[in-house]
Design a protein around this motif. Structure first.
Motif, PDB file in Angstrom:
ATOM      1  N   THR A 186     -30.603  21.875  31.008  1.00  0.00           N
ATOM      2  CA  THR A 186     -31.490  21.354  29.979  1.00  0.00           C
ATOM      3  C   THR A 186     -30.691  20.434  29.070  1.00  0.00           C
ATOM      4  O   THR A 186     -29.556  20.769  28.688  1.00  0.00           O
ATOM      5  N   ASP A 233     -30.658  18.237  25.492  1.00  0.00           N
ATOM      6  CA  ASP A 233     -31.188  17.890  24.177  1.00  0.00           C
ATOM      7  C   ASP A 233     -30.806  16.438  23.911  1.00  0.00           C
ATOM      8  O   ASP A 233     -29.633  16.123  23.696  1.00  0.00           O
ATOM      9  N   THR A 284     -36.461  16.596  24.845  1.00  0.00           N
ATOM     10  CA  THR A 284     -35.723  17.456  25.773  1.00  0.00           C
ATOM     11  C   THR A 284     -36.155  17.155  27.192  1.00  0.00           C
ATOM     12  O   THR A 284     -37.319  16.866  27.449  1.00  0.00           O
ATOM     13  N   ARG A 344     -35.308  18.489  31.483  1.00  0.00           N
ATOM     14  CA  ARG A 344     -34.672  19.476  32.342  1.00  0.00           C
ATOM     15  C   ARG A 344     -34.574  18.939  33.765  1.00  0.00           C
ATOM     16  O   ARG A 344     -35.532  18.349  34.274  1.00  0.00           O
TER      17      ARG A 344
END
Length: 243
Positions: free
Chosen positions: A60, A62, A72, A74
């Motif tokens: 993940t 940020d 965000t 992923r």
């Protein structure tokens, strides 16, 4: 909610209905092209819901922490969910003729085999063996800085973003941005609103444009404008793996 393997063949069957000649012409003109709807609202919601299944992802990011913008994303883990795998496998042979045509115009190698698995094997031998498929989530005030999704020497020149939410209803703002540096000219920008279930095919790194000396490589970057309200999810399909 998990995307079921039985959903995958239906999505793959949708892609041949697209006018791929028109797509190629639009990409040549603007560096990006939209497709008709390829996912229905339930499929979009199912893919977006994968966000809450951490076991589906390998990492993940940020964006604010890394100064990539705000929001965000992923990276999916291998093996990919069946729907994601089906979409990637269905798009690759449709985009391959465009990639090869661009390489010919720019007098570059065209290392992409007919089969996606063979191309991914080349990526892995080059040290790029991690999944590069992305699920992105933006909230109010989030945005994505202009960038390129290039993870090493092995690069496929096109990629795909699929809108999973309803613009103007689930969120406002959040236009997809494409900025192209034209040869010996000012940059040109394109803004596209991603409709739910529709795909946007766009340039990964650079693309051929005519110049006084023939064909030149025009560098391209992409990003997302600020979300004004609501929440926006996007599925990103990249056809080379990451290092």
């Amino acid at each position: 909610m998990t995307v079921r393997s039985t959903e995958a063949p239906a999505t793959e069957a949708v892609l041949p209905t697209t006018d791929w000649t028109a797509v190629a012409e639009e990409i040549d003109a603007y560096g990006c092209a939209r497709t008709p709807r390829i996912l229905d609202p339930a499929e979009c919601r199912a893919i977006a819901a994968l966000w809450d299944e951490p076991e589906q992802f390998r990492s993940t990011v940020d964006m604010a922490r890394h100064r990539f913008g705000s929001g965000t994303y992923r990276y999916f883990a291998d093996p990919l969910p069946p729907m994601i795998q089906a979409l990637r496998a269905a798009f690759y042979p449709r985009l391959l003729p465009i990639a090869r045509d661009w390489a010919e115009r720019l007098n570059r190698p065209a290392p992409w085999p007919d089969e996606l698995d063979d191309w991914l094997a080349i990526c892995h031998r080059a040290g790029q063996s991690k999944s590069s498929q992305i699920l992105l989530r933006y909230g109010p005030g989030d945005w994505n800085a202009l960038h390129r999704d290039v993870f090493g020497e092995a690069v496929f020149p096109l990629q795909v973003a699929i809108g999973l939410d309803r613009p103007r209803t689930d969120y406002t703002g959040g236009e997809f941005l494409l900025v192209e540096q034209r040869p010996r000219a000012q940059s040109r920008g394109t803004a596209t609103l991603l409709e739910q279930g529709h795909a946007l095919i766009f340039t990964t790194r650079d693309r051929p444009v005519r110049s006084s000396r023939g064909w030149s490589a025009s560098p391209v970057r992409h990003g997302v404008s600020a979300i004004r309200s609501g929440e926006r999810h996007t599925l990103g399909l990249v056809f080379h793996d990451a290092s």
